[in-house]
Design a protein around this motif. Structure first.
Motif, PDB file in Angstrom:
ATOM      1  N   GLU A   1       0.946  -1.193   0.166  1.00 27.40           N
ATOM      2  CA  GLU A   1       0.082   0.113   0.019  1.00 27.40           C
ATOM      3  C   GLU A   1       0.879   1.275  -0.133  1.00 27.40           C
ATOM      4  O   GLU A   1       0.305   2.206  -0.347  1.00 27.40           O
ATOM      5  CB  GLU A   1      -1.079  -0.013   1.078  1.00 27.40           C
ATOM      6  CG  GLU A   1      -0.141   0.100   2.504  1.00 27.40           C
ATOM      7  CD  GLU A   1      -0.078  -1.243   3.263  1.00 27.40           C
ATOM      8  OE1 GLU A   1       0.171  -1.546   4.313  1.00 27.40           O
ATOM      9  OE2 GLU A   1      -0.012  -2.468   2.449  1.00 27.40           O
TER      10      GLU A   1
ATOM     11  N   ALA B   1      -9.810  -3.735   6.812  1.00 24.40           N
ATOM     12  CA  ALA B   1      -8.480  -3.412   6.824  1.00 24.40           C
ATOM     13  C   ALA B   1      -8.457  -1.741   6.840  1.00 24.40           C
ATOM     14  O   ALA B   1      -7.733  -1.303   7.549  1.00 24.40           O
ATOM     15  CB  ALA B   1      -7.549  -4.046   5.945  1.00 24.40           C
ATOM     16  N   SER B   2      -9.350  -1.182   5.825  1.00 30.75           N
ATOM     17  CA  SER B   2      -9.599   0.268   5.962  1.00 30.75           C
ATOM     18  C   SER B   2     -10.054   0.748   7.354  1.00 30.75           C
ATOM     19  O   SER B   2      -9.382   1.694   7.832  1.00 30.75           O
ATOM     20  CB  SER B   2     -10.389   0.525   4.694  1.00 30.75           C
ATOM     21  OG  SER B   2      -9.752   0.474   3.611  1.00 30.75           O
TER      22      SER B   2
ATOM     23  N   LEU C   1      -5.960  -0.260   0.978  1.00 33.06           N
ATOM     24  CA  LEU C   1      -5.820  -1.511   1.628  1.00 33.06           C
ATOM     25  C   LEU C   1      -7.007  -2.560   0.843  1.00 33.06           C
ATOM     26  O   LEU C   1      -7.713  -2.101   0.263  1.00 33.06           O
ATOM     27  CB  LEU C   1      -6.243  -1.418   2.967  1.00 33.06           C
ATOM     28  CG  LEU C   1      -5.081  -0.448   3.835  1.00 33.06           C
ATOM     29  CD1 LEU C   1      -5.659  -0.225   5.234  1.00 33.06           C
ATOM     30  CD2 LEU C   1      -3.885  -0.964   3.999  1.00 33.06           C
TER      31      LEU C   1
ATOM     32  N   ALA D   1      -7.618   0.572   9.966  1.00 33.00           N
ATOM     33  CA  ALA D   1      -6.503   1.739   9.974  1.00 33.00           C
ATOM     34  C   ALA D   1      -7.050   3.043  10.352  1.00 33.00           C
ATOM     35  O   ALA D   1      -6.279   3.847  11.099  1.00 33.00           O
ATOM     36  CB  ALA D   1      -5.896   2.050   8.556  1.00 33.00           C
TER      37      ALA D   1
END
Length: 256
Positions: A28, A162-163, A157, A166
């Protein structure tokens, strides 16, 4: 006050050096935006410029460093500097007008040539403000004051979960506004945006598409954001068509 010196500082901070080798750089980081999916971004780059007057004052400016900072740096050193050296430092646009015309005549309407002029323009304004004993904001007709900041970005991501994770990590660090990179297709984007919106709760969410869409898809994306409390949608389409951007803006329920 005359211009007697121009110095250029191309800067590079490579990810390979930061992570101990290119193989260790997270995907990323190498692909931080939609237009880097096939062209890895290998570091952070900038072209800094220092202009020096005959009274000893100096000003600083910055030119965009991508794709490589030596492009704009070379033009400043080999073309721009010799054309303006020794001039009285007055209105920067007038000082650089012949160069702007010259570059446009050669077809350089954007990219390193214009970035080179922008860096010198910024540096000259900084110098002019210092000579006047004013903050640059005051010199340009504004007022210095606090500026709200945000953290950027939640990267591209692989999954919405996952986003969201974060985004929650940024909130845990104390940030109150977060920007999410998008541009992988309207449906995929909306899945990630919805997950991040839920994770952020009351905190602000901004979006950056990095010019990933045409007009129709940009409007479709914006319509899908109607109920997601988005602070703004940044660069939904490429920058070359102001009329197209105006069409997106008219149709969008969220700020562009």
């Amino acid at each position: 006050m005359k211009l007697v010196g121009i110095r250029v500082y191309p800067l590079a901070a490579t990810f390979a050096r930061q992570y101990g080798g290119l193989a260790n750089v997270p995907p990323e980081v190498l692909a931080p935006a939609s237009h880097f999916r096939r062209i890895p971004r290998t570091g952070q780059y900038a072209t800094l410029v220092k202009v020096i007057a005959d009274n000893g004052l100096s000003g600083w400016g910055e030119g965009f460093g991508l794709p490589y900072p030596l492009a704009a740096a070379s033009l400043i050193e080999n073309v721009v500097a010799s054309a303006i050296m020794g001039q009285d430092i007055e209105e920067p646009a007038c000082m650089l007008a012949d160069l702007a015309t010259y570059f446009r005549a050669l077809g350089h309407t954007r990219g390193p040539a214009i970035e080179a002029l922008a860096a010198v323009d910024i540096a000259l304004w900084d110098l002019i403000a210092k000579a006047a004993g004013q903050p640059l904001a005051t010199r340009l007709g504004g007022s210095p004051g606090p500026v709200e900041t945000y953290v950027s970005p939640v990267a591209l991501l692989p999954t919405p979960a996952a986003s969201a994770a974060a985004a929650r990590d940024f909130v845990a660090q104390g940030y109150h506004a977060v920007k999410l990179k998008i541009g992988r297709g309207v449906a995929v984007d909306l899945d990630h945006i919805a997950a991040v919106r839920e994770a952020l709760g009351r905190h602000q969410l901004m979006l950056d598409a990095n010019c990933a869409y045409g007009v129709e898809d940009a409007i479709a994306l914006a319509e899908g954001l109607r109920d997601l409390d988005i602070a703004w949608l940044e660069e939904p389409i490429p920058p070359d068509d102001p009329a197209a951007l105006a069409a997106v803006r008219r149709a969008s329920p969220v700020p562009i």
